[in-house]
Design a protein around this motif. Structure first.
Motif, PDB file in Angstrom:
ATOM      1  N   GLU A  51      63.670  70.780  84.197  1.00 23.50           N
ATOM      2  CA  GLU A  51      62.597  70.502  84.938  1.00 23.50           C
ATOM      3  C   GLU A  51      61.649  69.549  84.423  1.00 23.50           C
ATOM      4  OE1 GLU A  51      61.951  71.859  88.037  1.00 23.50           O
ATOM      5  OE2 GLU A  51      63.893  72.866  87.629  1.00 23.50           O
ATOM      6  N   GLN A  52      61.510  69.423  82.968  1.00 23.06           N
ATOM      7  CA  GLN A  52      60.699  68.488  82.375  1.00 23.06           C
ATOM      8  C   GLN A  52      61.346  66.962  82.449  1.00 23.06           C
ATOM      9  OE1 GLN A  52      59.821  69.468  78.451  1.00 23.06           O
ATOM     10  NE2 GLN A  52      58.346  71.175  79.031  1.00 23.06           N
ATOM     11  N   ALA A  53      62.672  67.114  82.582  1.00 14.61           N
ATOM     12  CA  ALA A  53      63.520  65.735  82.617  1.00 14.61           C
ATOM     13  C   ALA A  53      63.306  65.405  84.089  1.00 14.61           C
ATOM     14  CB  ALA A  53      64.871  66.258  82.382  1.00 14.61           C
ATOM     15  N   LEU A  54      63.206  66.077  85.030  1.00 17.08           N
ATOM     16  CA  LEU A  54      62.994  65.877  86.588  1.00 17.08           C
ATOM     17  C   LEU A  54      61.599  65.132  86.495  1.00 17.08           C
ATOM     18  CD1 LEU A  54      64.668  68.716  88.716  1.00 17.08           C
ATOM     19  CD2 LEU A  54      65.096  66.255  88.674  1.00 17.08           C
ATOM     20  N   LEU A  55      60.820  65.754  85.906  1.00 14.72           N
ATOM     21  CA  LEU A  55      59.206  65.247  86.187  1.00 14.72           C
ATOM     22  C   LEU A  55      59.162  63.973  85.542  1.00 14.72           C
ATOM     23  CD1 LEU A  55      57.102  68.571  85.028  1.00 14.72           C
ATOM     24  CD2 LEU A  55      57.701  67.611  87.452  1.00 14.72           C
ATOM     25  N   ARG A  56      59.751  63.857  84.237  1.00 17.69           N
ATOM     26  CA  ARG A  56      59.975  62.342  83.866  1.00 17.69           C
ATOM     27  C   ARG A  56      60.377  61.244  84.726  1.00 17.69           C
ATOM     28  NH1 ARG A  56      58.359  62.181  78.429  1.00 17.69           N
ATOM     29  NH2 ARG A  56      58.296  63.861  77.212  1.00 17.69           N
ATOM     30  N   TYR A  90      49.793  68.467  78.715  1.00 19.30           N
ATOM     31  CA  TYR A  90      48.368  68.322  78.620  1.00 19.30           C
ATOM     32  C   TYR A  90      48.114  68.483  77.097  1.00 19.30           C
ATOM     33  CZ  TYR A  90      48.156  73.439  77.962  1.00 19.30           C
ATOM     34  OH  TYR A  90      48.261  74.687  77.451  1.00 19.30           O
ATOM     35  N   GLY A  91      46.816  68.253  76.590  1.00 18.47           N
ATOM     36  CA  GLY A  91      46.469  68.503  75.188  1.00 18.47           C
ATOM     37  C   GLY A  91      46.522  67.252  74.443  1.00 18.47           C
ATOM     38  N   SER A  92      46.247  67.031  73.155  1.00 18.67           N
ATOM     39  CA  SER A  92      45.783  65.569  72.591  1.00 18.67           C
ATOM     40  C   SER A  92      47.236  64.914  72.417  1.00 18.67           C
ATOM     41  CB  SER A  92      45.364  65.988  71.149  1.00 18.67           C
ATOM     42  OG  SER A  92      46.266  66.776  70.454  1.00 18.67           O
ATOM     43  N   LYS A  93      48.492  65.212  72.575  1.00 17.49           N
ATOM     44  CA  LYS A  93      49.622  64.836  72.581  1.00 17.49           C
ATOM     45  C   LYS A  93      50.404  64.749  73.959  1.00 17.49           C
ATOM     46  CE  LYS A  93      49.992  65.380  67.641  1.00 17.49           C
ATOM     47  NZ  LYS A  93      50.913  66.022  66.471  1.00 17.49           N
ATOM     48  N   GLY A  94      49.954  65.269  74.840  1.00 21.60           N
ATOM     49  CA  GLY A  94      50.542  65.760  76.061  1.00 21.60           C
ATOM     50  C   GLY A  94      50.144  64.579  77.045  1.00 21.60           C
ATOM     51  N   ASN A  95      51.103  63.725  77.286  1.00 18.13           N
ATOM     52  CA  ASN A  95      51.027  62.339  77.856  1.00 18.13           C
ATOM     53  C   ASN A  95      52.497  62.271  78.757  1.00 18.13           C
ATOM     54  OD1 ASN A  95      48.501  61.613  76.896  1.00 18.13           O
ATOM     55  ND2 ASN A  95      49.355  61.180  75.012  1.00 18.13           N
ATOM     56  N   VAL A  98      50.835  61.224  82.521  1.00 22.01           N
ATOM     57  CA  VAL A  98      50.084  60.312  82.956  1.00 22.01           C
ATOM     58  C   VAL A  98      50.505  59.538  83.888  1.00 22.01           C
ATOM     59  CG1 VAL A  98      48.701  58.664  81.875  1.00 22.01           C
ATOM     60  CG2 VAL A  98      49.109  60.527  80.286  1.00 22.01           C
ATOM     61  N   GLY A  99      49.421  59.295  84.819  1.00 25.85           N
ATOM     62  CA  GLY A  99      49.654  58.366  85.827  1.00 25.85           C
ATOM     63  C   GLY A  99      50.732  58.888  87.359  1.00 25.85           C
ATOM     64  N   LYS A 140      46.562  64.702  83.529  1.00 22.87           N
ATOM     65  CA  LYS A 140      46.218  63.175  83.724  1.00 22.87           C
ATOM     66  C   LYS A 140      47.122  62.567  84.861  1.00 22.87           C
ATOM     67  CE  LYS A 140      45.705  62.810  78.745  1.00 22.87           C
ATOM     68  NZ  LYS A 140      46.536  63.981  78.318  1.00 22.87           N
ATOM     69  N   MET A 141      47.100  63.385  85.818  1.00 26.87           N
ATOM     70  CA  MET A 141      47.793  62.928  87.015  1.00 26.87           C
ATOM     71  C   MET A 141      46.626  62.714  87.948  1.00 26.87           C
ATOM     72  SD  MET A 141      50.884  65.943  87.143  1.00 26.87           S
ATOM     73  CE  MET A 141      52.037  65.102  88.527  1.00 26.87           C
ATOM     74  N   THR A 142      47.152  62.037  89.148  1.00 26.65           N
ATOM     75  CA  THR A 142      46.084  61.858  90.401  1.00 26.65           C
ATOM     76  C   THR A 142      46.451  62.943  91.476  1.00 26.65           C
ATOM     77  OG1 THR A 142      46.139  59.716  89.998  1.00 26.65           O
ATOM     78  CG2 THR A 142      45.506  60.057  92.051  1.00 26.65           C
ATOM     79  N   TYR A 143      45.530  63.845  91.752  1.00 22.03           N
ATOM     80  CA  TYR A 143      45.916  64.644  93.040  1.00 22.03           C
ATOM     81  C   TYR A 143      45.530  64.272  94.305  1.00 22.03           C
ATOM     82  CZ  TYR A 143      46.156  69.118  95.296  1.00 22.03           C
ATOM     83  OH  TYR A 143      46.518  70.175  96.432  1.00 22.03           O
ATOM     84  N   LEU A 144      46.458  64.322  95.132  1.00 24.04           N
ATOM     85  CA  LEU A 144      46.345  63.687  96.573  1.00 24.04           C
ATOM     86  C   LEU A 144      46.095  65.027  97.557  1.00 24.04           C
ATOM     87  CD1 LEU A 144      49.415  61.218  96.390  1.00 24.04           C
ATOM     88  CD2 LEU A 144      46.953  60.696  96.105  1.00 24.04           C
TER      89      LEU A 144
END
Length: 202
Positions: A51-56, A90-95, A98-99, A140-144
């Motif tokens: 699932e994380q690979a799909l998100l990336r 999310y979190g200090s290293k959770g990027n 982003v975008g 750090k995503m944009t919600y539509l």
């Protein structure tokens, strides 16, 4: 081109007219991936790495589901709990996200008027979806705005076809990067954008 990922969740798809029509309408769209969560994980054991690979690999994340009890089917909550790990999403290293863009595609039995101060449900759809919006913002995503199909029990076959066409038009425009997101965020529903998209050159 942008890559669109549909995180689809319907526990009884065989009984759904609406979501069956939506999925069929976009099944062969380029740059659109349909990830059927209940089909993939009938035991609710989610493959976090997959699932994380799909998100990336995708730019726009769509959660498509019936609006069960003012929320979503259980597997989506399970997905959030397991996949959006601290210091990954999310979190200090959770990027990792982003975008990216995120929104919901939902069906509900009540009319649009039922979701308001004087309606049966008292609050607009957007307020019930605040957990999704805040999750997106935390990552750090944009919600539509959501794409919403109301009064599902009263829809005619022709209306179902029309909604399928609208959904396909919206996804194609997202993939082709033909949408100005600054104009989208203030809208209540993504539905309100579709008529103008149909008249744009591809």
């Amino acid at each position: 081109m942008a890559k669109v990922l549909i995180q689809f969740a319907h526990p009884i798809l065989s009984k759904s007219r609406v979501h069956k029509a939506l999925i069929q309408s976009c099944a062969n769209l380029n740059d659109v991936t349909i990830n059927d969560l209940y089909e993939r994980y009938p035991d609710m054991y989610i493959d976090v790495d997959r699932e994380q690979a799909l998100l990336r690999a995708h730019d726009i994340i769509v959660f498509q589901h019936p609006f069960y009890w003012y929320s979503s089917p259980a597997i989506i909550k399970q997905w959030f709990d397991l996949v959006l790990e601290h210091n990954w999403a999310y979190g200090s290293k959770g990027n990792a996200l982003v975008g990216k863009k995120m929104f919901n595609v939902i069906s509900c039995g009540g009319s649009r008027e039922a979701y308001g101060p004087t309606g049966t449900n008292r609050y607009p759809i957007n307020q019930f979806l605040l957990p999704f919006e805040q999750t997106a913002r935390l990552c750090k995503m944009t919600y539509l705005p959501p794409f919403v199909i109301h009064a599902t029990h009263r829809l005619t076959p022709d209306q179902l076809i029309d909604y399928g066409t609208q959904f396909r038009t919206l996804l194609a425009a997202l993939a082709a990067e033909r949408i100005d997101f600054q104009h989208v965020e203030p809208l209540d529903y993504m539905n309100d954008l579709v008529a103008s998209l149909a008249n744009q050159p591809v």
